[in-house]
Motif scaffolding. Sequence first.
Motif, PDB file in Angstrom:
ATOM      1  N   LEU A 171       0.824  -1.017  -0.087  1.00 16.55           N
ATOM      2  CA  LEU A 171      -0.053   0.041  -0.153  1.00 16.55           C
ATOM      3  C   LEU A 171       0.867   1.293   0.026  1.00 16.55           C
ATOM      4  O   LEU A 171       0.612   2.053  -0.638  1.00 16.55           O
ATOM      5  CB  LEU A 171      -1.009  -0.059   1.097  1.00 16.55           C
ATOM      6  N   LYS A 217       0.875   4.033  -3.061  1.00 18.76           N
ATOM      7  CA  LYS A 217       0.440   5.326  -2.752  1.00 18.76           C
ATOM      8  C   LYS A 217       1.873   6.275  -3.010  1.00 18.76           C
ATOM      9  O   LYS A 217       1.783   7.569  -2.786  1.00 18.76           O
ATOM     10  CB  LYS A 217      -0.066   5.497  -1.470  1.00 18.76           C
ATOM     11  N   CYS A 239      -3.770   0.397   6.938  1.00 19.93           N
ATOM     12  CA  CYS A 239      -4.431   0.477   5.697  1.00 19.93           C
ATOM     13  C   CYS A 239      -5.529   1.343   5.855  1.00 19.93           C
ATOM     14  O   CYS A 239      -5.435   2.467   4.952  1.00 19.93           O
ATOM     15  CB  CYS A 239      -4.656  -1.032   5.323  1.00 19.93           C
ATOM     16  N   GLU A 240      -6.613   1.417   6.767  1.00 21.39           N
ATOM     17  CA  GLU A 240      -7.618   2.286   6.725  1.00 21.39           C
ATOM     18  C   GLU A 240      -7.165   3.667   6.896  1.00 21.39           C
ATOM     19  O   GLU A 240      -7.611   4.484   6.494  1.00 21.39           O
ATOM     20  CB  GLU A 240      -8.494   1.801   8.119  1.00 21.39           C
ATOM     21  N   GLU A 261      -5.716   5.013   3.639  1.00 17.49           N
ATOM     22  CA  GLU A 261      -6.758   5.151   2.863  1.00 17.49           C
ATOM     23  C   GLU A 261      -7.489   6.502   3.103  1.00 17.49           C
ATOM     24  O   GLU A 261      -8.006   7.320   2.164  1.00 17.49           O
ATOM     25  CB  GLU A 261      -7.890   4.262   2.883  1.00 17.49           C
ATOM     26  N   GLU A 262      -7.612   7.087   4.570  1.00 12.18           N
ATOM     27  CA  GLU A 262      -8.512   8.217   4.949  1.00 12.18           C
ATOM     28  C   GLU A 262      -7.596   9.453   4.783  1.00 12.18           C
ATOM     29  O   GLU A 262      -8.157  10.333   4.624  1.00 12.18           O
ATOM     30  CB  GLU A 262      -8.739   7.969   6.467  1.00 12.18           C
ATOM     31  N   PRO A 286      -6.395   5.200  -4.397  1.00  8.37           N
ATOM     32  CA  PRO A 286      -7.279   4.510  -3.357  1.00  8.37           C
ATOM     33  C   PRO A 286      -7.517   2.842  -3.811  1.00  8.37           C
ATOM     34  O   PRO A 286      -7.689   2.591  -4.978  1.00  8.37           O
ATOM     35  CB  PRO A 286      -8.623   5.162  -3.679  1.00  8.37           C
ATOM     36  N   ILE A 315      -9.384   0.931  -1.184  1.00  7.38           N
ATOM     37  CA  ILE A 315     -10.757   0.509  -0.690  1.00  7.38           C
ATOM     38  C   ILE A 315     -11.871   1.675  -1.126  1.00  7.38           C
ATOM     39  O   ILE A 315     -12.119   2.493  -0.552  1.00  7.38           O
ATOM     40  CB  ILE A 315     -10.803   0.527   0.896  1.00  7.38           C
ATOM     41  N   SER A 316     -12.182   1.424  -2.269  1.00  6.90           N
ATOM     42  CA  SER A 316     -12.826   2.520  -3.207  1.00  6.90           C
ATOM     43  C   SER A 316     -14.280   1.929  -3.738  1.00  6.90           C
ATOM     44  O   SER A 316     -14.554   0.894  -3.575  1.00  6.90           O
ATOM     45  CB  SER A 316     -12.285   3.136  -4.322  1.00  6.90           C
ATOM     46  N   ARG A 354     -17.050  -1.706  -1.164  1.00  9.53           N
ATOM     47  CA  ARG A 354     -15.999  -1.511  -0.203  1.00  9.53           C
ATOM     48  C   ARG A 354     -15.882  -2.657   0.962  1.00  9.53           C
ATOM     49  O   ARG A 354     -15.120  -3.194   1.554  1.00  9.53           O
ATOM     50  CB  ARG A 354     -16.121  -0.101   0.542  1.00  9.53           C
ATOM     51  N   SER A 360      -7.709  -3.788  -5.993  1.00 10.18           N
ATOM     52  CA  SER A 360      -8.123  -3.258  -4.549  1.00 10.18           C
ATOM     53  C   SER A 360      -7.098  -3.779  -3.493  1.00 10.18           C
ATOM     54  O   SER A 360      -6.437  -4.686  -3.647  1.00 10.18           O
ATOM     55  CB  SER A 360      -9.656  -3.489  -4.277  1.00 10.18           C
ATOM     56  N   LEU A 361      -7.161  -3.323  -2.486  1.00  5.21           N
ATOM     57  CA  LEU A 361      -6.436  -3.918  -1.181  1.00  5.21           C
ATOM     58  C   LEU A 361      -6.743  -5.508  -0.940  1.00  5.21           C
ATOM     59  O   LEU A 361      -5.926  -6.223  -0.558  1.00  5.21           O
ATOM     60  CB  LEU A 361      -6.974  -3.211   0.446  1.00  5.21           C
TER      61      LEU A 361
END
Lengths: 223, 223
Positions: free
Chosen positions: B19, B23, B69-70, B73-74, B80, B82-83, B89, B161-162
Amino acid sequence: MWQLYQFPLCPFSRKVRFLLGEKGIGYELIRESPWLKRDEFVDMNPAGQTPVMVDSSAPVILVDSQVICEFLEETVDRMPLISGTAVHRAEIRRLVSLFDNKLYFEVTAPLMNERMLKRLVHRQAPDAAILRGAMKNANSHLDYIDWLLDHRRWLAGPVLSLADFAAAAQISVSDYLGGVDWRGHENSREWYAAMKSRPSFQPILAERMEVILPPDHYDQPDF
Amino acid sequence: MWQLYQFPLCPFSRKVRFLLGEKGIGYELIRESPWLKRDEFVDMNPAGQTPVMVDSSAPVILVDSQVICEFLEETVDRMPLISGTAVHRAEIRRLVSLFDNKLYFEVTAPLMNERMLKRLVHRQAPDAAILRGAMKNANSHLDYIDWLLDHRRWLAGPVLSLADFAAAAQISVSDYLGGVDWRGHENSREWYAAMKSRPSFQPILAERMEVILPPDHYDQPDF
Ligand SMILES: N[C@@H](CCC(=O)N[C@@H](CS)C(=O)NCC(=O)O)C(=O)O
Ligand SMILES: N[C@@H](CCC(=O)N[C@@H](CS)C(=O)NCC(=O)O)C(=O)O
């Protein structure tokens, strides 16, 4: 209308039911015993575990307690329980994971296995050494909760959060199974009394699992 | 600058590193062997587990791969993972939990225990029956991944995705430890080849754990 597949002593289903109760979301309970590995249930959730939450009109199938909680937080504004700054949300989720994983594997799971599954499914006597180990672990977790509450009003900080309900879910099942000795844990006891008095907790404390009965103090406000 | 406490074969740390790589977030690796239960590490994370991610200038301590990870993402818009809609999601998080929990406990953890911890820490020979069980479980998980890929471009749906990184993290550690037999899993193999070719995967494939070496195919694009 949501349908929640669960059984009375599933701690992860209790966590979801607390959240549904706090947010005022209606739902119907469907009894599922995951150890039976019912085909239709495994089709919904290949992991074969409760809880699963279904809206058959949509249709939507939500699997895993934390997945369900994050979904409800994202879609229902009322009574946010993963709130605050990103750092504070991380602290809430850290504690949820600690209770869902460590406390579950070290305390709730062995108690469920020895006192529920062995009785209902395997017709075996519980292993006293495993029970002693689980109760010793319960004591360490309560020490940590005592310590948190020396520094904070609720487990993750100044406001009530999902961390409190995740802990209460595991502890209430362990308490039902006679695995919690509250002596010497005044902070935890006061916190748990406050949790027990919440309307979202009442219907859950009133439920019973067939054959297995909780100790007398289990549903008492003073214990 | 973030510091990530981890060791080369920790699958949860790999998930976080994927991740961070995707990113484009810089970080420094700090080697931590959680089985040593180092006091300063347990002070940061009472659960005593890797990964822990720290920004000592803030100071912020983030514990647990999914919490990290959350949080990312935030707080970071780029790439992204977790989109989509709340339902989508939920599907991403369901699979992440399946791989972090079921695949880990049934495949990665026994392989790590038999082939890494017994060698490095306990100086024991691995248990052949446990290894066989883990490899059989790996096969069932690859069957499920094959089935997902019959219906979807990536594991959770049309976009990467994740869930893909959570699976790749567990599978890459299991593959390093010789626990994955790719024969008969063409869908999974093609998907994993695409994952391996990502720049975020390259530095991780190049790393080695002392004493324990991976099979020849481990870091090959064709395997
Ligand atoms: N990570 C899952 C864990 C759920 C879980 O472990 N459920 C237990 C009942 S309390 C279960 O279904 N066990 C049966 C099995 O694992 O086969 C969640 O949070 O929902
Ligand atoms: N839920 C945690 C699991 C982390 C975990 O299990 N880490 C392992 C290494 S791969 C560990 O530290 N094990 C040592 C222990 O549990 O004492 C996460 O996602 O970060």
